[in-house]
Structure formats: C-alpha cells, structure tokens
Design a protein around this motif. Structure first.
Motif, PDB file in Angstrom:
ATOM      1  N   GLY A 168       6.535  -4.518   2.457  1.00 30.57           N
ATOM      2  CA  GLY A 168       5.585  -3.869   1.567  1.00 30.57           C
ATOM      3  C   GLY A 168       4.451  -4.806   1.198  1.00 30.57           C
ATOM      4  N   LEU A 169       3.270  -4.254   1.009  1.00 30.67           N
ATOM      5  CA  LEU A 169       2.111  -5.048   0.613  1.00 30.67           C
ATOM      6  C   LEU A 169       2.125  -5.265  -0.897  1.00 30.67           C
ATOM      7  CD1 LEU A 169      -0.777  -3.406   2.687  1.00 30.67           C
ATOM      8  CD2 LEU A 169       0.426  -5.519   3.175  1.00 30.67           C
ATOM      9  N   SER A 170       1.552  -6.380  -1.317  1.00 29.26           N
ATOM     10  CA  SER A 170       1.434  -6.667  -2.744  1.00 29.26           C
ATOM     11  C   SER A 170       0.223  -5.922  -3.308  1.00 29.26           C
ATOM     12  CB  SER A 170       1.265  -8.167  -2.970  1.00 29.26           C
ATOM     13  OG  SER A 170       0.019  -8.591  -2.446  1.00 29.26           O
ATOM     14  N   ALA A 171       0.143  -5.868  -4.629  1.00 27.74           N
ATOM     15  CA  ALA A 171      -0.986  -5.213  -5.289  1.00 27.74           C
ATOM     16  C   ALA A 171      -2.285  -5.903  -4.885  1.00 27.74           C
ATOM     17  CB  ALA A 171      -0.797  -5.251  -6.802  1.00 27.74           C
ATOM     18  N   TYR A 172      -2.263  -7.232  -4.814  1.00 35.37           N
ATOM     19  CA  TYR A 172      -3.458  -7.981  -4.419  1.00 35.37           C
ATOM     20  C   TYR A 172      -3.901  -7.601  -3.009  1.00 35.37           C
ATOM     21  CZ  TYR A 172      -6.438 -11.672  -2.709  1.00 35.37           C
ATOM     22  OH  TYR A 172      -7.482 -12.344  -2.132  1.00 35.37           O
ATOM     23  N   MET A 173      -2.945  -7.423  -2.095  1.00 34.41           N
ATOM     24  CA  MET A 173      -3.312  -7.081  -0.723  1.00 34.41           C
ATOM     25  C   MET A 173      -3.957  -5.698  -0.640  1.00 34.41           C
ATOM     26  SD  MET A 173      -2.997  -9.640   1.142  1.00 34.41           S
ATOM     27  CE  MET A 173      -3.401  -8.799   2.656  1.00 34.41           C
TER      28      MET A 173
ATOM     29  N   PHE B  92      -5.740  -4.397  -3.026  1.00 32.44           N
ATOM     30  CA  PHE B  92      -7.063  -4.659  -3.581  1.00 32.44           C
ATOM     31  C   PHE B  92      -7.958  -5.320  -2.531  1.00 32.44           C
ATOM     32  CE2 PHE B  92      -9.839  -7.907  -5.432  1.00 32.44           C
ATOM     33  CZ  PHE B  92     -10.689  -7.112  -6.195  1.00 32.44           C
ATOM     34  N   ALA B  93      -7.428  -6.354  -1.861  1.00 32.78           N
ATOM     35  CA  ALA B  93      -8.214  -7.102  -0.880  1.00 32.78           C
ATOM     36  C   ALA B  93      -8.621  -6.208   0.294  1.00 32.78           C
ATOM     37  CB  ALA B  93      -7.426  -8.305  -0.380  1.00 32.78           C
ATOM     38  N   ASN B  94      -7.692  -5.405   0.793  1.00 34.01           N
ATOM     39  CA  ASN B  94      -8.007  -4.510   1.914  1.00 34.01           C
ATOM     40  C   ASN B  94      -9.098  -3.521   1.545  1.00 34.01           C
ATOM     41  OD1 ASN B  94      -6.114  -5.746   3.531  1.00 34.01           O
ATOM     42  ND2 ASN B  94      -4.528  -4.235   3.150  1.00 34.01           N
ATOM     43  N   GLU B  95      -9.075  -3.063   0.298  1.00 35.04           N
ATOM     44  CA  GLU B  95     -10.054  -2.077  -0.158  1.00 35.04           C
ATOM     45  C   GLU B  95     -11.428  -2.700  -0.390  1.00 35.04           C
ATOM     46  OE1 GLU B  95     -10.016   0.445  -4.121  1.00 35.04           O
ATOM     47  OE2 GLU B  95      -8.337   0.979  -2.833  1.00 35.04           O
ATOM     48  N   ASN B  96     -11.465  -3.961  -0.802  1.00 32.80           N
ATOM     49  CA  ASN B  96     -12.724  -4.591  -1.197  1.00 32.80           C
ATOM     50  C   ASN B  96     -13.298  -5.582  -0.194  1.00 32.80           C
ATOM     51  OD1 ASN B  96     -13.313  -3.708  -4.146  1.00 32.80           O
ATOM     52  ND2 ASN B  96     -11.116  -4.053  -4.044  1.00 32.80           N
ATOM     53  N   ARG B  97     -12.572  -5.903   0.866  1.00 35.76           N
ATOM     54  CA  ARG B  97     -13.038  -6.903   1.841  1.00 35.76           C
ATOM     55  C   ARG B  97     -14.379  -6.505   2.454  1.00 35.76           C
ATOM     56  NH1 ARG B  97      -8.653  -7.315   4.367  1.00 35.76           N
ATOM     57  NH2 ARG B  97      -7.932  -9.144   3.268  1.00 35.76           N
ATOM     58  N   ASP B  98     -14.511  -5.254   2.862  1.00 32.77           N
ATOM     59  CA  ASP B  98     -15.766  -4.809   3.487  1.00 32.77           C
ATOM     60  C   ASP B  98     -16.930  -4.858   2.504  1.00 32.77           C
ATOM     61  OD1 ASP B  98     -14.503  -4.383   5.909  1.00 32.77           O
ATOM     62  OD2 ASP B  98     -14.052  -2.281   5.466  1.00 32.77           O
ATOM     63  N   ILE B  99     -16.671  -4.555   1.245  1.00 31.32           N
ATOM     64  CA  ILE B  99     -17.709  -4.598   0.213  1.00 31.32           C
ATOM     65  C   ILE B  99     -18.212  -6.025   0.046  1.00 31.32           C
ATOM     66  CG2 ILE B  99     -18.168  -4.228  -2.251  1.00 31.32           C
ATOM     67  CD1 ILE B  99     -15.954  -2.000  -2.089  1.00 31.32           C
ATOM     68  N   VAL B 100     -17.284  -6.978  -0.019  1.00 32.66           N
ATOM     69  CA  VAL B 100     -17.658  -8.388  -0.179  1.00 32.66           C
ATOM     70  C   VAL B 100     -18.459  -8.858   1.029  1.00 32.66           C
ATOM     71  CG1 VAL B 100     -16.736 -10.746  -0.297  1.00 32.66           C
ATOM     72  CG2 VAL B 100     -15.749  -8.961  -1.726  1.00 32.66           C
TER      73      VAL B 100
ATOM     74  N   VAL C 288     -13.706 -15.273  -2.808  1.00 30.99           N
ATOM     75  CA  VAL C 288     -14.421 -14.273  -3.610  1.00 30.99           C
ATOM     76  C   VAL C 288     -13.463 -13.163  -4.037  1.00 30.99           C
ATOM     77  CG1 VAL C 288     -16.244 -12.511  -3.574  1.00 30.99           C
ATOM     78  CG2 VAL C 288     -16.673 -14.784  -2.606  1.00 30.99           C
ATOM     79  N   LEU C 289     -12.622 -12.707  -3.096  1.00 30.42           N
ATOM     80  CA  LEU C 289     -11.657 -11.657  -3.429  1.00 30.42           C
ATOM     81  C   LEU C 289     -10.681 -12.147  -4.497  1.00 30.42           C
ATOM     82  CD1 LEU C 289     -10.917 -10.184   0.096  1.00 30.42           C
ATOM     83  CD2 LEU C 289     -12.002  -8.990  -1.804  1.00 30.42           C
ATOM     84  N   GLY C 290     -10.234 -13.389  -4.378  1.00 29.98           N
ATOM     85  CA  GLY C 290      -9.324 -13.960  -5.366  1.00 29.98           C
ATOM     86  C   GLY C 290      -9.954 -14.023  -6.747  1.00 29.98           C
ATOM     87  N   GLU C 291     -11.219 -14.431  -6.795  1.00 35.53           N
ATOM     88  CA  GLU C 291     -11.929 -14.496  -8.086  1.00 35.53           C
ATOM     89  C   GLU C 291     -12.081 -13.106  -8.686  1.00 35.53           C
ATOM     90  OE1 GLU C 291     -15.561 -16.475  -7.054  1.00 35.53           O
ATOM     91  OE2 GLU C 291     -14.545 -18.401  -6.751  1.00 35.53           O
TER      92      GLU C 291
ATOM     93  N   TYR D 170      -3.525  -0.457  -8.099  1.00 32.73           N
ATOM     94  CA  TYR D 170      -3.055  -1.283  -6.983  1.00 32.73           C
ATOM     95  C   TYR D 170      -1.576  -1.612  -7.146  1.00 32.73           C
ATOM     96  CZ  TYR D 170      -8.079  -1.722  -6.412  1.00 32.73           C
ATOM     97  OH  TYR D 170      -9.401  -1.442  -6.261  1.00 32.73           O
ATOM     98  N   GLU D 171      -1.154  -1.849  -8.379  1.00 30.67           N
ATOM     99  CA  GLU D 171       0.255  -2.136  -8.638  1.00 30.67           C
ATOM    100  C   GLU D 171       1.115  -0.900  -8.367  1.00 30.67           C
ATOM    101  OE1 GLU D 171       0.035  -3.793 -12.572  1.00 30.67           O
ATOM    102  OE2 GLU D 171      -0.527  -5.768 -11.790  1.00 30.67           O
ATOM    103  N   ALA D 172       0.570   0.286  -8.659  1.00 30.61           N
ATOM    104  CA  ALA D 172       1.294   1.520  -8.371  1.00 30.61           C
ATOM    105  C   ALA D 172       1.461   1.698  -6.857  1.00 30.61           C
ATOM    106  CB  ALA D 172       0.557   2.718  -8.969  1.00 30.61           C
ATOM    107  N   LYS D 173       0.397   1.396  -6.097  1.00 31.49           N
ATOM    108  CA  LYS D 173       0.480   1.478  -4.635  1.00 31.49           C
ATOM    109  C   LYS D 173       1.515   0.488  -4.106  1.00 31.49           C
ATOM    110  CE  LYS D 173      -4.302   2.859  -3.730  1.00 31.49           C
ATOM    111  NZ  LYS D 173      -5.579   2.443  -3.120  1.00 31.49           N
ATOM    112  N   ALA D 174       1.534  -0.715  -4.685  1.00 27.80           N
ATOM    113  CA  ALA D 174       2.481  -1.744  -4.245  1.00 27.80           C
ATOM    114  C   ALA D 174       3.911  -1.309  -4.540  1.00 27.80           C
ATOM    115  CB  ALA D 174       2.178  -3.071  -4.936  1.00 27.80           C
ATOM    116  N   LYS D 175       4.112  -0.690  -5.690  1.00 27.15           N
ATOM    117  CA  LYS D 175       5.454  -0.224  -6.063  1.00 27.15           C
ATOM    118  C   LYS D 175       5.921   0.863  -5.093  1.00 27.15           C
ATOM    119  CE  LYS D 175       7.237  -0.062 -10.525  1.00 27.15           C
ATOM    120  NZ  LYS D 175       7.175   0.382 -11.916  1.00 27.15           N
TER     121      LYS D 175
END
Length: 101
Positions: free
Chosen positions: A23-28, A30-38, A53-56, A69-74
């Motif tokens: 399973g992916l973590s909540a951060y992952m 988030f990162a997958n969703e925002n990587r293209d934006i960054v 940048v994603l970490g910040e 994101y935490e709900a998706k991870a759960k």
C-alpha cells in the motif's frame, strides 16, 4: 589482534511477481498527485529538487489538508492486507501440492 573474518554474503530471495503490491503512504498519494504541478511550475528543476519541493509542501499542509490522502492510504492498506491474505492462502495450498509430489 585476530584477523578479520570475511563477511558472508547472503543472497536475497527472488521477489514473487504474483505477490500483491504494498500500500502507498499518504505522502506518496500526495506526491503522485502534485508531482506534475511542481514540474510545470519549475520546468528546469531536477529530479532530486522535485522531491525536496514536494516534501516541503507536504510538511506545510495542515492535518485537515492531509486527511484525504490519509484516507486513501488507509483504503490502500486495507486493499493490500486483503490481497496479501488471499495470496498467502494460495501460497499455502501451492506449497502443500508440491510436498505431495
């Protein structure tokens, strides 16, 4: 001083390609969703800088903003656990069949 013993190298077990993906973590999520934006905001950014940048951005989010994101991870964790349970059950049966031969 006694001579050093050579370390024994252990070989890693081969990964089963049929095993369920973890399973992916909540951060992952988030990162997958925002990587293209960054990348769009910073076209000349390197791979490592994208991660920074994603970490910040992740650290700057409030608990409420992290909640989806935490709900998706759960949910993904539940999916993984159920797939793993099914996989392990089939592995036990496959091992039993091999022993009978």
């Amino acid at each position: 001083m006694p001579p050093k013993e050579a370390k024994r190298r252990t070989q890693r077990r081969k990964k089963d390609p049929n095993a369920p993906k973890r399973g992916l973590s909540a951060y992952m999520f988030f990162a997958n969703e925002n990587r293209d934006i960054v990348k769009a905001e910073n076209p000349n950014i390197t791979f490592g800088q994208v991660g920074k940048v994603l970490g910040e951005k992740w650290k700057a989010l409030t608990a409420e903003e992290k909640e989806p994101y935490e709900a998706k991870a759960k949910a993904d964790k539940k999916r993984y656990e159920s797939e793993k349970e099914l996989y392990m059950a089939t592995q036990v049966h496959a091992d039993d069949e091999e022993e009978e031969k």
